[in-house]
Design a protein around this motif. Structure first.
Motif, short mmCIF file in Angstrom:
data_model
loop_
_atom_site.label_atom_id
_atom_site.label_comp_id
_atom_site.label_asym_id
_atom_site.label_seq_id
_atom_site.Cartn_x
_atom_site.Cartn_y
_atom_site.Cartn_z
N ILE A 108 3.31 -7.97 -7.01
CA ILE A 108 2.89 -7.33 -8.29
C ILE A 108 1.48 -7.02 -8.27
N GLY A 109 1.30 -5.93 -8.95
CA GLY A 109 0.08 -5.08 -9.20
C GLY A 109 -0.13 -3.81 -9.62
N ASP A 110 -1.30 -3.38 -9.44
CA ASP A 110 -1.21 -1.88 -9.99
C ASP A 110 -1.15 -0.75 -9.02
N SER A 111 -1.77 0.41 -9.03
CA SER A 111 -1.61 1.53 -7.86
C SER A 111 -1.78 1.11 -6.75
N ALA A 112 -2.69 0.09 -6.43
CA ALA A 112 -2.70 -0.34 -5.03
C ALA A 112 -1.59 -0.92 -4.40
N ILE A 113 -0.67 -1.49 -5.43
CA ILE A 113 0.68 -2.05 -4.85
C ILE A 113 1.61 -0.76 -5.03
N HIS A 114 1.76 -0.13 -6.10
CA HIS A 114 2.52 1.09 -5.99
C HIS A 114 2.24 1.90 -4.96
N ALA A 115 1.15 2.19 -4.35
CA ALA A 115 1.11 2.81 -3.01
C ALA A 115 1.73 4.25 -3.06
N ALA A 116 1.68 4.83 -4.33
CA ALA A 116 2.68 6.12 -4.41
C ALA A 116 1.96 7.29 -3.31
N TYR A 117 0.84 7.25 -2.78
CA TYR A 117 0.34 7.94 -2.04
C TYR A 117 0.60 7.89 -0.52
N LEU A 118 1.55 7.06 -0.27
CA LEU A 118 2.30 6.91 1.09
C LEU A 118 3.92 6.78 0.96
N PRO A 119 4.40 7.08 2.13
CA PRO A 119 5.69 6.87 2.30
C PRO A 119 5.98 5.30 1.97
N VAL A 120 7.18 4.95 1.40
CA VAL A 120 7.37 3.58 0.88
C VAL A 120 7.38 2.62 1.96
N GLU A 121 7.71 2.82 3.13
CA GLU A 121 7.56 2.05 4.43
C GLU A 121 5.95 1.82 4.83
N GLN A 122 5.09 2.68 4.35
CA GLN A 122 3.85 2.22 4.74
C GLN A 122 2.91 1.65 3.82
N GLY A 123 3.70 1.25 2.35
CA GLY A 123 2.86 0.71 1.44
C GLY A 123 3.15 -0.63 1.45
N TRP A 124 2.61 -1.52 0.64
CA TRP A 124 2.53 -3.08 0.72
C TRP A 124 3.98 -3.74 1.08
N ALA A 125 4.90 -3.35 0.33
CA ALA A 125 6.17 -3.98 0.56
C ALA A 125 6.65 -3.60 1.99
N GLY A 126 6.56 -2.23 2.20
CA GLY A 126 6.87 -1.81 3.50
C GLY A 126 6.66 -2.60 4.69
#
Length: 485
Positions: free
Chosen positions: A215-233
């Motif tokens: 849970i968090g803000d744009s850092a966790i949203h990571a909308a600037y990267l494909p989903v697999e490259q974000g925090w959750a991915g």
């Protein structure tokens, strides 16, 4: 009419106006906003109280001095409103956040092209949305929940008396299953498909027994990267277990709490990773706490039941966005659409309040006060963490506080009030330790020892952390969890 009587009538008039402003200020501050916006109204308290004291005192002056003061005051009023009239006629104004963002995009693109030979997309999200629409591609323009603070959520436009559905509600994500325009920090806009509740996840994750919620803000949203490259991915790759990202851009901790209660709680994850971004989370909390709806989440038993209201959200979300666009006549759409201020729609009222003149003169002062953290903000922050921890414990989950340092720590020319105060790091960590919440301090565990911190940023410039850095800190977090379990 005698001059003396006329002067006394004018003094009485201005005194009554001052008293009315004082009463109205108190009404708005303490009754309408339940004392949550006192800091916003301090200037109006000062002006109205000064007016009461000033006009009360000049009753006792001699007639000549009274006359000079009243003439000077009327002249000042005339000059102020004449200036406001000119500002309105010429449409003079200080650059707002969106205008400044555009300037930064263009300057950033120029530097990147010069240094790296990479052409960067300088369009705004709104411009991308409009261009794709012309090509027949339907994309979703995300107005983040934080940008709905000015209206305290959105209306249920089909609401009728006697309905069970609420008249007003506060969405906590975007529209579901839509192509959504993300960010362009890598040079090109990332467009992702939102999940069934409007977050940036692979939709099928919701059908699994979730191990970790982040849970968090744009850092966790990571909308600037494909989903697999974000925090959750990244975390999913490392753990090989289902992970959900419930991050949305601009979120502060009250919106994070609301998200945990509405969506995280229903999934009953084993682990909740609560990511604190020191750059702006406290400032955003200052604004969020003014919301009547969001403040209710500090009561443990409150929720809007949003997970069962997705159809209602879908029906009203786009109406809300379209109304914003229509109200602001497209040329000012972007600045108004992404503003958290509930600007006066009545032009006459705006003129009476000297809105353009005040914004122009006091813009920098306003920025200073909005980024100033008080004991009340820290107290509100503690209340949020207490409720978030209790919520997680209610479904037997483990709650971890992740301290993510600001990327602006590494930018020497970046001036910011929070940076001058070391982002209130010690105060925040003292609260976390006081509440006995397990702390994953990424500054101490990772960033403090990096010799070239600019290498963690896209193009070594102001941005979110880049893909490689997200991979690295995911490993740091997992190592901590493994060692402490």
């Amino acid at each position: 009419m005698e001059k003396k009587s006329l002067l006394n009538i004018l003094i009485s008039f201005f005194l009554i106006i001052s008293v009315l402003i004082l009463i109205y200020t108190h009404y708005k501050s303490h009754i309408i906003y339940d004392s949550n916006r006192v800091s916003h109204y301090i200037i109006y308290y000062i002006i109205s109280l000064s007016g009461v004291l000033f006009f009360s005192s000049i009753y006792f002056l001699n007639e000549s001095l009274k006359e000079n003061i009243i003439i000077s005051f009327i002249t000042l009023i005339f000059l102020l409103y004449s200036t406001e009239l000119i500002f309105n006629y010429l449409n003079l104004k200080k650059k707002n956040d969106v205008d400044l963002a555009k300037d930064r995009r263009l300057k950033r693109a120029e530097i990147i092209l010069e240094k790296y030979g990479v052409e960067v997309d300088t369009r705004s999200q709104l411009e991308v949305h409009q261009d794709l629409k012309k090509k027949g591609i339907d994309t979703h323009l995300l107005v983040t929940p934080y940008r709905m603070l000015g209206t305290d959520g959105i209306l249920n436009y089909s609401w009728k008396e006697g309905q069970e559905k609420p008249k007003k509600f506060f969405p906590l994500s975007g529209s579901a299953n839509k192509l959504t325009i993300g960010g362009a920090e890598t040079g090109r806009y990332n467009i992702y498909k939102s999940d069934r509740y409007g977050f940036n996840n692979i939709d099928q994750e919701w059908d699994k027994k979730i191990n970790t919620v982040i849970i968090g803000d744009s850092a966790i949203h990571a909308a600037y990267l494909p989903v697999e490259q974000g925090w959750a991915g990244n975390f999913k790759k490392l753990t090989n277990k289902p992970v959900l990202s419930l991050g949305i851009g601009n979120n502060g901790h009250l919106l994070n709490l609301a998200t945990l209660i509405e969506y995280g709680k229903s999934m009953k994850p084993n682990i909740v990773l609560w990511v604190y971004v020191e750059e702006n989370d406290l400032v955003e909390l200052k604004n969020e706490i003014k919301s009547e709806i969001l403040s209710k989440y500090l009561n443990e038993n409150f929720d809007q039941n949003l997970i069962e209201m997705q159809d209602l959200i879908e029906k009203n979300y786009q109406i809300f966005v379209n109304k914003k666009i229509k109200e602001n006549k497209i040329k000012e759409t972007e600045s108004e659409l992404f503003s958290i201020e509930n600007k006066p729609s009545n032009k006459f009222l705006s003129f009476v309040k000297l809105t353009k003149l005040r914004n122009y003169l006091f813009y920098d002062l306003k920025l200073y006060f909005t980024s100033r953290i008080t004991n009340k903000t820290l107290s509100d922050f503690e209340k949020v963490l207490v409720t978030a921890k209790k919520t997680t414990e209610s479904f037997n989950g483990e709650f971890y506080f992740i301290y993510l340092p600001a990327t602006t720590r590494y930018l020497e020319d970046y001036k910011y009030n929070l940076k001058d105060n070391d982002y209130y790091r010690d105060e925040v960590l003292d609260i976390v330790k006081k509440l006995k919440i397990p702390l994953i301090d990424l500054y101490e565990l990772h960033f403090k020892n990096i010799e070239d911190p600019l290498s963690t940023l896209s193009f070594r410039m102001h941005s979110h952390y880049n893909q490689g850095t997200l991979q690295d800190i995911s490993k740091v977090i997992l190592d901590f969890l493994n060692k402490n379990n």
